[in-house]
Design an enzyme around this catalytic site. Structure first.
Site, PDB file in Angstrom:
ATOM      1  N   TRP A   1       0.835  -1.209   0.000  1.00 17.99           N
ATOM      2  CA  TRP A   1       0.000   0.000   0.000  1.00 17.99           C
ATOM      3  C   TRP A   1       0.867   1.256   0.000  1.00 17.99           C
ATOM      4  O   TRP A   1       0.552   2.241  -0.656  1.00 17.99           O
ATOM      5  CB  TRP A   1      -0.974  -0.003   1.172  1.00 17.99           C
ATOM      6  CG  TRP A   1      -2.087  -0.994   1.000  1.00 17.99           C
ATOM      7  CD1 TRP A   1      -2.329  -2.105   1.759  1.00 17.99           C
ATOM      8  CD2 TRP A   1      -3.109  -0.990  -0.026  1.00 17.99           C
ATOM      9  NE1 TRP A   1      -3.436  -2.772   1.272  1.00 17.99           N
ATOM     10  CE2 TRP A   1      -3.930  -2.121   0.194  1.00 17.99           C
ATOM     11  CE3 TRP A   1      -3.407  -0.134  -1.093  1.00 17.99           C
ATOM     12  CZ2 TRP A   1      -5.030  -2.422  -0.628  1.00 17.99           C
ATOM     13  CZ3 TRP A   1      -4.504  -0.432  -1.912  1.00 17.99           C
ATOM     14  CH2 TRP A   1      -5.288  -1.563  -1.676  1.00 17.99           C
TER      15      TRP A   1
ATOM     16  N   ASP B   1      -1.104   6.551   6.857  1.00 16.96           N
ATOM     17  CA  ASP B   1      -2.218   5.739   6.359  1.00 16.96           C
ATOM     18  C   ASP B   1      -2.476   4.665   7.416  1.00 16.96           C
ATOM     19  O   ASP B   1      -1.678   3.743   7.590  1.00 16.96           O
ATOM     20  CB  ASP B   1      -1.814   5.097   5.017  1.00 16.96           C
ATOM     21  CG  ASP B   1      -2.868   4.130   4.484  1.00 16.96           C
ATOM     22  OD1 ASP B   1      -3.905   3.940   5.150  1.00 16.96           O
ATOM     23  OD2 ASP B   1      -2.637   3.563   3.393  1.00 16.96           O
TER      24      ASP B   1
ATOM     25  N   LYS C   1     -12.032  -1.579   7.102  1.00 18.71           N
ATOM     26  CA  LYS C   1     -11.307  -2.624   7.819  1.00 18.71           C
ATOM     27  C   LYS C   1     -11.679  -2.605   9.303  1.00 18.71           C
ATOM     28  O   LYS C   1     -12.111  -3.604   9.827  1.00 18.71           O
ATOM     29  CB  LYS C   1      -9.801  -2.460   7.622  1.00 18.71           C
ATOM     30  CG  LYS C   1      -9.393  -3.044   6.266  1.00 18.71           C
ATOM     31  CD  LYS C   1      -8.372  -2.273   5.530  1.00 18.71           C
ATOM     32  CE  LYS C   1      -8.230  -2.820   4.111  1.00 18.71           C
ATOM     33  NZ  LYS C   1      -7.617  -1.852   3.215  1.00 18.71           N
TER      34      LYS C   1
HETATM   35  C1  PLP Z   1      -7.104  -1.337   2.147  1.00 10.57           C
HETATM   36  C2  PLP Z   1      -6.017  -0.345   2.247  1.00 10.57           C
HETATM   37  C3  PLP Z   1      -5.934   0.738   1.361  1.00 10.57           C
HETATM   38  C4  PLP Z   1      -6.900   0.948   0.226  1.00 10.57           C
HETATM   39  O1  PLP Z   1      -8.138   1.303   0.727  1.00 10.57           O
HETATM   40  P1  PLP Z   1      -9.360   1.680  -0.230  1.00 10.57           P
HETATM   41  O2  PLP Z   1     -10.333   2.245   0.753  1.00 10.57           O
HETATM   42  O3  PLP Z   1      -9.812   0.412  -0.876  1.00 10.57           O
HETATM   43  O4  PLP Z   1      -8.898   2.671  -1.206  1.00 10.57           O
HETATM   44  C5  PLP Z   1      -4.905   1.639   1.555  1.00 10.57           C
HETATM   45  N1  PLP Z   1      -4.011   1.492   2.547  1.00 10.57           N
HETATM   46  C6  PLP Z   1      -4.060   0.455   3.407  1.00 10.57           C
HETATM   47  C7  PLP Z   1      -3.040   0.342   4.489  1.00 10.57           C
HETATM   48  C8  PLP Z   1      -5.067  -0.493   3.280  1.00 10.57           C
HETATM   49  O5  PLP Z   1      -5.118  -1.527   4.131  1.00 10.57           O
END
Ligand code: PLP
Length: 363
Positions: free
Chosen positions: A105, A175, A199
């Site tokens: 990511w 993030d 998540k």
């Molecule tokens: C799932 C995830 C993303 C992407 O998320 P979306 O909402 O599908 O764009 C980005 N960074 C991390 C760490 C993730 O686990």
């Protein structure tokens, strides 16, 4: 009433939600109590929705102890749109942004930032299959960088930071999509935190951005309006129609989290759950954890087995046993057990029991 059968959902995202939240959503879906209309139907300008939004924000602030100098925004486009919005808003002309490349990511965030401006990859563990996060001593930081970007939990590789990197006065952007509110978070050491909800915070469709107010000055008026943090902050996340249902459900998850003892309370449970799976991985050597022990994720537990055939059989038989979603990300293979906040401890016990059985018949 029909009996509802829920299996154990180890999916990485969208992921399991707390059962009491789903039950309340179901109970109140046709008509919100005292309103007589569904959350799916009411105006986002109504006082009802305004109070739902305000309560979600207040609970987020309470959970994480967010100072008043930070704004909480509810946006769309997922964490992936933040890969672009962060540099579009914060990477000012002539400046460089530092990125720590700790996983797939992070790599995607870097790819988007490079489209906007100058990027320095401060450290990477890609040539070690991202089996650990870079250490402080490895970081090659730019003096006066526009910001430093990190990924607190690497969802695909199963690693996480135990301590935040030290970046001096440079704004730290994180993030936190896959470990948001799974443990206490020191908001004041960050300048911006973003998290796709699906998540650990709620259903897909809403992204929470926590931004220190002074950073809003960097957003240029010439930017596309919908991508401008300052516009969303000025309008209290109501510049356009927000994802009302996702915000509402996220709000219920925040209330559930507060009832679990907040972030400290849920962290204790998360540590206990993860320790059970890692103990089983380490017990005999039949299973092999892929992350370095000092940065093992409490949310995404990744491991391999002796052969891909064995892993295939593990996935097939675990699915048949009511343990769903254990297949590792297609980019890395193996097994991944995502055990987010709402994942029940009985499910962890069921996984450990299954792992013991599977080893007995295949070891
Ligand atoms: C799932 C995830 C993303 C992407 O998320 P979306 O909402 O599908 O764009 C980005 N960074 C991390 C760490 C993730 O686990």
């Amino acid at each position: 009433m029909t009996t509802i059968h829920r299996i154990f959902n180890f999916a990485a995202g969208p992921a399991v939600l707390p059962l009491p939240v789903l039950e309340q959503v179901q109970r109140d879906l046709v008509a919100l109590p005292g309103v007589g209309m569904s959350i799916l139907e009411i105006s986002h300008r109504s006082t009802t929705f305004e109070s739902i939004l305000a309560a979600a924000e207040a609970d987020i602030r309470r959970l994480a102890g967010i100072p008043s100098s930070y704004r909480v925004l509810f946006l769309q486009g997922g964490a992936s749109l933040q890969f672009s919005m962060v540099p579009m808003n914060l990477l000012t002309a002539g400046a460089t942004a530092d990125y720590i490349d700790s996983g797939s990511w992070a790599e995607k965030a870097i790819k988007e930032a490079k489209k906007i401006g100058s990027v320095n990859v401060a450290a990477t563990t890609k040539d070690e299959s991202y089996s650990r996060v870079p250490e402080q001593a490895e970081l090659k930081l730019t003096p006066d960088a526009a910001y430093v970007h990190m990924t607190s939990n690497n969802t695909i590789e199963g690693t996480e930071y135990k301590d935040l990197p030290l970046v001096g006065d440079v704004p730290l952007v994180s993030d936190t999509s896959s470990d948001m509110f799974s443990r206490p978070i020191d908001v004041q050491r960050h300048a911006l935190i973003y998290s796709g909800a699906q998540k650990n915070m709620g259903p897909a469709g809403v992204t929470v951005v926590i931004i220190r107010e002074d950073l809003l000055e960097r957003s240029q008026k010439s930017m596309p309006t919908m991508l401008n943090y300052a516009v969303h902050a000025e309008n209290g996340s109501l510049y356009n129609t927000p994802p009302a249902f996702a915000v509402y459900t996220l709000g219920l998850v925040m209330k559930w989290l507060l009832a679990q003892g907040g972030l400290a309370g849920i962290a204790t449970v998360n540590e206990r759950k993860a320790a059970k799976v890692y103990a089983e991985i380490d017990r005999t050597g039949f299973y092999r954890g892929t992350a370095h022990k000092d940065c093992r994720s409490l949310m995404n537990v990744t491991f391999r087995m002796g052969s891909e055939d064995l892993e295939k059989r593990f996935i097939k038989e675990s699915t048949a046993a009511g343990l769903d979603g254990l297949k590792g990300h297609r980019a890395v293979g193996g097994i991944r057990a995502s055990i987010y906040n709402a994942f029940p401890e009985e499910g962890v016990d069921a996984l450990v029991a299954f792992m013991k059985d599977f080893e007995r018949s295949n070891g």
